[in-house]
Design a protein around this motif. Sequence first.
Motif: not given
Length: 311
Positions: A231-236
């Motif tokens: 989720r954090s990789m998608v968010g970034n």
Amino acid sequence: MSRLTLRQLEYLVAVGETGSIARAADRLNVSPPSISSAITQLEDELGISLFVRQHAQGLSLTQGGQRVSDQARQVLNGAREIANIAADISGVARGPLAVGCLLTFAQLVLPRLRRGFESGYPDVRVVQKELNQAEILHALQRSEIDIALTYDMDIPTDLNFIGLVRLTPFALLHAGHELAERASVSIADLAELPMVLLDLPISADYFLSLFSATVQQPRIVERTRDMAVMRSMVGNAFGYSIANVRPQSDISPDGSPLVCVPISGPVRSLRMGLLTTHGAEKSRTVQAFIDYARDQVRSGAFDAISGEALT
């Protein structure tokens, strides 16, 4: 020889399976010193070394330790069966219940379900394990868990699946993504774009199978086995991902905004449900957990994950 305790045997099996006192402690929700002390006492009582202690690799069972651990697992299974017999005779669910849960949605489903069940059945002692799909199948077949919350993915014929909720896939995007404002997207829309794959056994096969009807394969640029990292990789803006359980927050763990967009077209949905060995429902405690989970679905407790109730 002093009398061995079921708790000592439970700790032995957990350390043998995890290869670490710390991981066994996390699994059983006890302190590492308690497990270390129990293992030392068990070795003293038996007069043999059960583990080879390797600082870099953790602990591994000795040949004798493996034999003792295998027998300990049988003893624990026998104790569980005794509790089942007592529950049937008394008409009250009681004793230990080992519940597995697919780690991709465990944080959204299991704690609340377990708390409510334990409140209604105070004589049941629940032990939970968060596992990937391959580990769940293995644990059920080895009687390491009694029941599991998971998806209907690659279920072998010797296990029984009880569907609770149907979940359709969606694309997880960062807020500035070119598709973020769309009401829905197709698999063809996603195929050429960079993808962050949640790379867990069997789960990854499902995500990739959604592209089987397209000429193109997904353009995977990053892989991770951790839902929060994904989720954090998608968010970034490393890429989009695909999931079936909607997060409770539209913010990634590191504070980046996320958007969920339904995937349109003929894509396979997944059923979330309960998985057991055949005949496990004969246990009053297992059946009580099944009935409780069904009641929770009917009452709307699973609505937050945006699933269609099947029961």
